[in-house]
Motif scaffolding. Structure first.
Motif, short mmCIF file in Angstrom:
data_model
loop_
_atom_site.label_atom_id
_atom_site.label_comp_id
_atom_site.label_asym_id
_atom_site.label_seq_id
_atom_site.Cartn_x
_atom_site.Cartn_y
_atom_site.Cartn_z
N TYR A 1 13.31 -3.63 7.34
CA TYR A 1 13.34 -3.54 5.89
C TYR A 1 14.22 -4.67 5.37
O TYR A 1 15.01 -5.26 6.11
CB TYR A 1 13.96 -2.21 5.44
N GLU B 1 12.86 -2.45 0.90
CA GLU B 1 11.41 -2.49 1.10
C GLU B 1 11.06 -2.68 2.56
O GLU B 1 11.71 -3.46 3.29
CB GLU B 1 10.77 -3.60 0.26
N LEU B 2 10.03 -1.99 2.97
CA LEU B 2 9.50 -2.10 4.32
C LEU B 2 8.74 -3.40 4.46
O LEU B 2 7.87 -3.70 3.63
CB LEU B 2 8.58 -0.92 4.61
N PHE C 1 2.59 -2.92 11.66
CA PHE C 1 2.41 -2.85 10.22
C PHE C 1 3.14 -4.04 9.62
O PHE C 1 4.23 -4.40 10.06
CB PHE C 1 2.98 -1.55 9.67
N TYR C 2 2.54 -4.64 8.61
CA TYR C 2 3.20 -5.69 7.84
C TYR C 2 2.97 -5.46 6.36
O TYR C 2 1.90 -5.03 5.94
CB TYR C 2 2.61 -7.07 8.19
N LYS C 3 3.99 -5.77 5.58
CA LYS C 3 3.77 -5.94 4.15
C LYS C 3 2.87 -7.16 4.05
O LYS C 3 3.26 -8.26 4.47
CB LYS C 3 5.09 -6.16 3.42
N GLN D 1 -0.53 2.92 7.83
CA GLN D 1 -0.22 3.37 6.47
C GLN D 1 1.24 3.76 6.36
O GLN D 1 1.60 4.66 5.60
CB GLN D 1 -1.14 4.53 6.08
N ASP E 1 3.70 2.49 4.91
CA ASP E 1 4.31 2.37 3.60
C ASP E 1 4.05 3.61 2.74
O ASP E 1 4.72 3.80 1.71
CB ASP E 1 3.84 1.11 2.89
N ARG E 2 3.09 4.43 3.15
CA ARG E 2 2.80 5.66 2.42
C ARG E 2 3.10 6.92 3.24
O ARG E 2 2.85 8.03 2.78
CB ARG E 2 1.33 5.67 2.00
#
Length: 126
Positions: A36, A45-46, A57-59, A105, A107-108
């Motif tokens: 983060y 933020e992730l 996972f990536y932003k 997913q 981030d959710r």
């Protein structure tokens, strides 16, 4: 459980850094290890994460420049950051996450528990 980040510092725009996070203490098996970042006045933020099976996972905007990896045997998490921009300036945190859902997913997902490092400062000068 302790998480200790290292590798932050001052770098010029366009440069690169590799962050490292060492986990120690009781053996545990998080659902994912994550990076983060946080800037003053903003929420944490992730930006990237990796599962024990090496799913990631990536932003999305960062996928082209950042690469997350892990050495499970050494209990280390890494974040290779290339083509750094002044907007990447932040405190970067390592986290061990226990969550419900899929890493795709993340981030959710509902985070059930987490462990955090103390953070490492990354400053990108223009």
């Amino acid at each position: 459980v302790q998480l200790v980040e290292s590798g932050g510092g001052l770098v010029q725009e366009g440069g690169h850094l590799k962050l490292s996070c060492k986990t120690s203490g009781d053996t545990f098996k998080p659902d994912a290890m994550a990076w983060y970042r946080q800037t003053p006045g903003e929420e944490r933020e992730l930006i990237a994460a990796i599962s024990p099976g090496k799913s990631t996972f990536y932003k999305e905007p960062l996928r082209a420049r950042f690469t997350v990896s892990a050495d499970n045997a050494e209990r280390r998490l890494y974040l290779q950051m290339n083509e750094l921009e002044p907007e990447d300036t932040a405190i970067y945190y390592c986290a061990a996450l226990f969550f419900t859902g899929t890493i795709a997913q993340l981030d959710r997902a509902a985070i059930r528990n987490s462990y955090w490092g103390q953070g490492t400062q990354v400053t990108v000068s223009s």
